[in-house]
Motif scaffolding. Sequence first.
Motif, PDB file in Angstrom:
ATOM      1  N   LEU B  82      33.602  50.051  26.017  1.00 16.28           N
ATOM      2  CA  LEU B  82      34.422  50.588  25.981  1.00 16.28           C
ATOM      3  C   LEU B  82      34.361  50.603  27.712  1.00 16.28           C
ATOM      4  O   LEU B  82      35.102  50.563  28.848  1.00 16.28           O
ATOM      5  CB  LEU B  82      34.861  51.888  25.465  1.00 16.28           C
ATOM      6  N   THR B  83      33.447  52.289  28.028  1.00 18.17           N
ATOM      7  CA  THR B  83      33.553  52.520  29.008  1.00 18.17           C
ATOM      8  C   THR B  83      33.399  51.833  30.002  1.00 18.17           C
ATOM      9  O   THR B  83      33.636  51.493  31.455  1.00 18.17           O
ATOM     10  CB  THR B  83      32.736  54.000  29.453  1.00 18.17           C
ATOM     11  N   SER B  84      32.732  50.478  30.085  1.00 24.33           N
ATOM     12  CA  SER B  84      32.248  49.248  31.270  1.00 24.33           C
ATOM     13  C   SER B  84      33.138  48.992  31.606  1.00 24.33           C
ATOM     14  O   SER B  84      33.252  48.651  33.025  1.00 24.33           O
ATOM     15  CB  SER B  84      31.047  48.649  30.943  1.00 24.33           C
ATOM     16  N   ALA B  85      33.977  48.327  30.222  1.00 24.49           N
ATOM     17  CA  ALA B  85      35.119  47.707  30.879  1.00 24.49           C
ATOM     18  C   ALA B  85      36.454  48.319  31.444  1.00 24.49           C
ATOM     19  O   ALA B  85      36.870  47.211  32.291  1.00 24.49           O
ATOM     20  CB  ALA B  85      36.040  47.074  29.099  1.00 24.49           C
ATOM     21  N   LEU B  86      36.298  49.781  31.084  1.00 24.33           N
ATOM     22  CA  LEU B  86      37.306  50.037  32.222  1.00 24.33           C
ATOM     23  C   LEU B  86      37.237  50.526  33.014  1.00 24.33           C
ATOM     24  O   LEU B  86      37.305  50.307  34.218  1.00 24.33           O
ATOM     25  CB  LEU B  86      37.431  51.839  31.084  1.00 24.33           C
ATOM     26  N   ALA B  87      35.873  50.659  33.509  1.00 24.56           N
ATOM     27  CA  ALA B  87      35.623  51.734  35.422  1.00 24.56           C
ATOM     28  C   ALA B  87      35.186  50.118  35.791  1.00 24.56           C
ATOM     29  O   ALA B  87      35.805  49.854  37.094  1.00 24.56           O
ATOM     30  CB  ALA B  87      34.110  51.954  35.315  1.00 24.56           C
ATOM     31  N   GLY B  88      34.984  49.318  35.000  1.00 29.18           N
ATOM     32  CA  GLY B  88      34.913  47.698  35.830  1.00 29.18           C
ATOM     33  C   GLY B  88      35.961  47.508  35.988  1.00 29.18           C
ATOM     34  O   GLY B  88      36.019  46.327  37.400  1.00 29.18           O
ATOM     35  N   TYR B  89      37.194  47.537  35.448  1.00 27.38           N
ATOM     36  CA  TYR B  89      38.342  47.289  35.875  1.00 27.38           C
ATOM     37  C   TYR B  89      38.990  47.725  37.264  1.00 27.38           C
ATOM     38  O   TYR B  89      39.388  46.727  38.407  1.00 27.38           O
ATOM     39  CB  TYR B  89      39.081  47.197  34.701  1.00 27.38           C
ATOM     40  N   ALA B  90      38.395  48.506  36.603  1.00 29.57           N
ATOM     41  CA  ALA B  90      39.193  49.580  38.457  1.00 29.57           C
ATOM     42  C   ALA B  90      38.618  49.241  39.482  1.00 29.57           C
ATOM     43  O   ALA B  90      39.070  49.220  40.791  1.00 29.57           O
ATOM     44  CB  ALA B  90      39.002  51.051  37.207  1.00 29.57           C
ATOM     45  N   LEU B  91      37.298  48.612  39.680  1.00 30.33           N
ATOM     46  CA  LEU B  91      36.657  47.871  40.562  1.00 30.33           C
ATOM     47  C   LEU B  91      36.995  47.160  40.692  1.00 30.33           C
ATOM     48  O   LEU B  91      36.572  46.960  42.155  1.00 30.33           O
ATOM     49  CB  LEU B  91      34.735  48.509  40.663  1.00 30.33           C
ATOM     50  N   ALA B  92      37.239  46.330  40.070  1.00 29.65           N
ATOM     51  CA  ALA B  92      37.988  45.161  40.089  1.00 29.65           C
ATOM     52  C   ALA B  92      38.966  44.794  40.833  1.00 29.65           C
ATOM     53  O   ALA B  92      39.538  43.795  41.969  1.00 29.65           O
ATOM     54  CB  ALA B  92      37.377  43.907  39.624  1.00 29.65           C
ATOM     55  N   PHE B 103      31.580  52.295  44.325  1.00 30.67           N
ATOM     56  CA  PHE B 103      30.990  51.021  43.599  1.00 30.67           C
ATOM     57  C   PHE B 103      29.258  51.230  43.789  1.00 30.67           C
ATOM     58  O   PHE B 103      28.512  51.525  42.464  1.00 30.67           O
ATOM     59  CB  PHE B 103      31.032  49.609  44.445  1.00 30.67           C
ATOM     60  N   MET B 104      28.835  51.751  45.110  1.00 38.34           N
ATOM     61  CA  MET B 104      27.011  52.063  45.300  1.00 38.34           C
ATOM     62  C   MET B 104      27.178  53.111  44.362  1.00 38.34           C
ATOM     63  O   MET B 104      25.618  53.121  43.643  1.00 38.34           O
ATOM     64  CB  MET B 104      27.403  52.924  46.856  1.00 38.34           C
TER      65      MET B 104
END
Lengths: 291, 270
Positions: B82-92, B103-104
């Motif tokens: 859950l946390t990864s999908a949300l944050a990964g979406y924001a970064l992408a 990102f860094m």
Amino acid sequence: MSKSAKRKKWALLIYLGPAMSFLSVFIILPILFLLGLSFFKWDMLSGIYSFTGLSNYLGMLKDPNFYNALGNTVIYVLGTVPLGMAAALLIAVIINRKIRAFSFYRTAIFMPVIVSLAATGIIWLWIYDYQNGILNHILVEIGLGKVNWLGNPDIALFSVMSVTLWKRIGYNMVIFFAGLQVIPTQLYEAAKIDGARAGSQFKYVTWPNLLPTTSFVLIINLIFAFRDFSQIYVMTRGGPIGSTTTLVYYIYETAFNEFNIGYAAAVSMVLFVLVMILTYVQINYFSAKER
Amino acid sequence: MKTKRLLIHILLVIISFLFLIPFIWIIITSLKGRVEVLTSYSFLIKQFRFENYVNAWEAANFAWQFLNSMIVAVSVTIGQILTSALAGYALARINFRGRKVVFMIVLSTLIIPFHILIVPLFVMLSKFGWINTYQGLIIPMVANGFGIFLFRQFFIKVPWELEEAAAIDGAGRWSTLWRVVFPQVRPAAGTLFVFTFVAEWNNLFKWLIFTNSTDMRNVQLGLSVFQEQFSTNYVQLMAAVIIITIPTLLLFIVGQKKLIQGISLGGVKG
């Protein structure tokens, strides 16, 4: 503030908030704590600590063990990352099909990831054993001499690296698989209509579309190679005579065997900055290409 | 063509065998006698001793440890996805100032191994009163840079048109993510599920440091009963290793069947 800007702020809070707050408390805060420690001399046994400024860092410049660990780390990284990636990609591309036999190969190659190293480490110690190990047994059978796989300082690091590769190839392979699954099949159909053979299919369809996965695997593999610990701990404990002591193992040793926490923290910071620079260069290189 | 296909199969069988040798040995050891193991490293078994498995199960008191391992591994895995999908979406997908810095920072959390962060973490968890608790074993692991980075890499390749079409249909960002974008990267989610679950299931160090009561052991700590004061009971240890590997092995076998949707065009032609 405009309505859409406000909405964006809320969105960022919702999307990034959870992950970033957990990471801040449980990883970034401890790293900052290490940074602070690196300016102190702290003896864990007596509990006495004093501010010593940069002396931990300056001491590192004159520490032959630090250079030894750095050198071993470079060999370890260069020896495991390119080979581990190339082998994984090759296998992944070949067995990326729904065939029963292929499913067996995939499971076999992923097994080293599934079983914990605490267990497989024992088996590897038996395989590498000088007196009775299976490897030396085979060497003797075919008329060659015994090799001291984990006891010879010129060889031990490579024996450990082999175990790392054994574990890493299946790991990378599964990530490459995931990347291959999301490449639209129409692209392959189009290439096939254009008469593309397997080789040019790979070059024009698979490779460019797999780039975000490949860059992910590269960056992650470099980070992992710099921080690998368990295989060294289980098999050699950094020996013989420091020949398998990498930076991370050296940090562990200084912190928990010599109780020199400040110095260990300083070496951690050097490792941190080193890997950070490497990662930044790669991110910069890939971010323009992979969209 | 036929000979080429055969060659590939032969090569893959050899490779698979090389990867499996240590496990073949684990199985062989688990069926030997206690003295036999110490006196020879042979692949041959003098007498099969299936009772090693029964004895191992009873000695380690695994039932409770399976439950502990399962609770922690499942919670961490779901949390991370859950946390990864949300944050990964924001970064992408969301353009914002400082995106590269964030990102860094995410990647920087991967550099220092857990074995080294353990001292400050232990101090922190002691202050929270979280030693010997499930929350102490779960919550520090709920977010991880690996998953965020993985999702980011998969989200950037999802066609923008899909999101635009959903927006025209009046879907907001949240429902677009879960109904349109996330299903596109299901293989990444599956991979993260398997990796996180396996890593949690095999974790020894965290449990060693964050727990000290016998009630709060996981399956890996359970293996320590076979290390007796002066010797290790290898036959039961290896039998136990096989028992505790079954859940993760099944997860992978079932998971990969769903993962590989059968691209019949790519790769080598047979």
